[in-house]
Motif scaffolding. Structure first.
Motif, PDB file in Angstrom:
ATOM      1  N   LYS A  59       0.814  -1.226   0.000  1.00  0.00           N
ATOM      2  CA  LYS A  59       0.000   0.000   0.000  1.00  0.00           C
ATOM      3  C   LYS A  59       0.842   1.269   0.000  1.00  0.00           C
ATOM      4  O   LYS A  59       0.381   2.330   0.423  1.00  0.00           O
ATOM      5  N   ASP A 256     -11.610   2.671  -5.798  1.00  0.00           N
ATOM      6  CA  ASP A 256     -10.799   1.608  -5.197  1.00  0.00           C
ATOM      7  C   ASP A 256     -11.587   0.289  -5.187  1.00  0.00           C
ATOM      8  O   ASP A 256     -11.072  -0.764  -5.580  1.00  0.00           O
ATOM      9  N   TYR A 257     -12.845   0.354  -4.743  1.00  0.00           N
ATOM     10  CA  TYR A 257     -13.676  -0.848  -4.726  1.00  0.00           C
ATOM     11  C   TYR A 257     -13.988  -1.339  -6.145  1.00  0.00           C
ATOM     12  O   TYR A 257     -14.102  -2.549  -6.381  1.00  0.00           O
ATOM     13  N   ASP A 260     -11.281  -3.518  -7.359  1.00  0.00           N
ATOM     14  CA  ASP A 260     -11.002  -4.660  -6.475  1.00  0.00           C
ATOM     15  C   ASP A 260     -12.108  -5.704  -6.489  1.00  0.00           C
ATOM     16  O   ASP A 260     -12.079  -6.648  -5.689  1.00  0.00           O
ATOM     17  N   GLU A 263     -11.046  -9.449  -6.960  1.00  0.00           N
ATOM     18  CA  GLU A 263     -10.223  -9.833  -5.803  1.00  0.00           C
ATOM     19  C   GLU A 263     -11.103 -10.065  -4.572  1.00  0.00           C
ATOM     20  O   GLU A 263     -10.933 -11.036  -3.837  1.00  0.00           O
ATOM     21  N   ASP A 264     -12.069  -9.159  -4.352  1.00  0.00           N
ATOM     22  CA  ASP A 264     -12.929  -9.258  -3.172  1.00  0.00           C
ATOM     23  C   ASP A 264     -13.908 -10.430  -3.279  1.00  0.00           C
ATOM     24  O   ASP A 264     -14.213 -11.076  -2.278  1.00  0.00           O
ATOM     25  N   ASN A 271     -17.511  -5.639  -0.636  1.00  0.00           N
ATOM     26  CA  ASN A 271     -17.178  -4.648  -1.670  1.00  0.00           C
ATOM     27  C   ASN A 271     -18.403  -3.775  -1.911  1.00  0.00           C
ATOM     28  O   ASN A 271     -19.461  -4.278  -2.295  1.00  0.00           O
ATOM     29  N   TYR A 317      -6.674   5.135 -10.591  1.00  0.00           N
ATOM     30  CA  TYR A 317      -7.354   3.854 -10.404  1.00  0.00           C
ATOM     31  C   TYR A 317      -7.661   3.163 -11.734  1.00  0.00           C
ATOM     32  O   TYR A 317      -7.534   1.931 -11.840  1.00  0.00           O
ATOM     33  N   LYS A 322      -5.249  -4.072 -12.587  1.00  0.00           N
ATOM     34  CA  LYS A 322      -6.411  -4.898 -12.217  1.00  0.00           C
ATOM     35  C   LYS A 322      -7.590  -4.695 -13.173  1.00  0.00           C
ATOM     36  O   LYS A 322      -8.452  -5.566 -13.290  1.00  0.00           O
TER      37      LYS A 322
END
Length: 358
Positions: A59, A256-257, A260, A263-264, A271, A317, A322
């Protein structure tokens, strides 16, 4: 008068901002993190040591992005960079401890996050933040981070005019971390009950958008920067808080969410983007949040700087690797990047460059 003084200090545009970032901010952040990394390596408890080191390895960009605010006050960078890095490092370390916790105890999470609240309260005495968990011996690491914040805050001439706002944002951040890390069956009911206590103040938001906004530290960092000005007025401090929370903070964490999601899903983690119900609704609400963040930036002194923050967040982002592996996220990214101003494209290219250089 206050506005013209501030305008003289702000970077004149994206090229000027990134020049300051490359020359002053990134080296400053990396120097601070090297010191905290050395301190983390000396933590006696193996689990605490592992999570402290992991939080900095995965991070680091949180500290680099947050410290962009120090580019506004290069004369105060030796105060702002250590403060922003220390508070963000507490946040990232605690996030790791709660995410990968050996407990699901709300009281434990609340006590851990009291360290963050104490860090922004210069008069607060230190306490044993690990008292409710098994792993407790960090060799003074968390206390050192809190003391670093206290020392830096003592150098901010107008901190008294922003402290209430900073504490409010840190308190909301702590609430989120407690509710989102407790047992899965309790998470959503607790988050919804929390939202009921706040929803009347934010009628334009959905509950998941409010929750996301509380997860951002950007409002705190902008308030630290504003507190460098001895002539800061309480009115300007309030305007900053109201512009950043919820609009700019909400955009920050929803992006950010957004990236992700895969991944989440794999990790079974909460999320907030999953609560929109459909890809179309997610796109609609994300576009609304982008517009709200831009409008919020335009209400602040030196709006062009805050616009750069908004465009920079989108670029940072959506340039993340990702995005490529998620078809729905690629579609949303194309929608959000459509008709991008050149500033956003400039930051998009710089985001790629910084990642390669890390």
């Amino acid at each position: 008068m206050e506005h013209s003084r501030m305008a003289d200090r702000y970077p004149g545009g994206p090229v000027s901002l990134m020049s300051r970032v490359y020359k002053h901010i990134l080296p400053g952040v990396r120097g601070e993190l090297a010191e905290w990394r050395a301190a983390a390596q000396a933590i006696p408890d193996p689990e605490l040591r592992k999570q402290a080191l992991s939080s900095m390895e995965t991070k680091q960009f949180h500290c680099e992005g947050g410290a962009v605010y120090a580019a506004v006050r290069l004369d105060m960078k030796d105060v702002l960079i250590p403060l922003i890095v220390a508070l963000q490092t507490i946040s990232d370390y605690l996030d790791n401890l709660c995410d990968r916790s050996t407990s699901l105890d709300a009281d434990d999470f609340r006590l851990l996050h009291r360290s963050m609240l104490d860090a922004v309260t210069p008069e607060a005495p230190l306490t044993d933040y690990y008292a409710l968990r098994q792993e407790r011996d960090d060799g003074g690491y968390l206390h050192a981070l809190v003391r670093k914040c206290h020392a830096a805050i003592a150098e901010l001439p107008a901190y008294g005019r922003v402290q209430a706002h900073v504490k409010e944002l840190v308190g909301l951040y702590g609430d989120l971390q407690v509710y989102k890390h407790i047992a899965k069956a309790r998470r959503e009911p607790e988050l919804l009950a929390w939202w009921e206590r706040h929803r009347s103040a934010y009628p334009e938001l959905q509950w998941n958008e409010f929750a996301a906004a509380t997860g951002s530290t950007l409002g705190m960092f902008m308030l630290f920067t504003a507190a460098c000005d001895p002539e800061l007025t309480p009115e300007t401090a309030t305007r900053i808080r109201e512009a950043y929370f919820p609009s700019i903070c909400g955009l920050h964490i929803l992006l950010d969410y957004l990236i992700d999601q895969a991944e989440d899903r794999e990790g079974g983690d909460l999320n907030f983007c999953s609560y929109f119900g459909s890809p179309e609704k997610l796109d609609e609400r994300m576009l609304r949040m982008v517009r709200a963040a831009r409008q919020a930036a335009d209400r602040l002194p030196c709006p062009s700087f805050h616009r750069m923050i908004v465009e920079g967040l989108i670029a940072l982002y959506l340039s993340d690797p990702k995005v490529k592996g998620q078809r729905d996220v690629r579609r949303t990214a194309r929608l959000l990047m459509k008709g991008s101003p050149w500033t956003r494209l400039f930051f998009w290219l710089n985001s790629h460059w910084i990642r390669k250089a890390m």
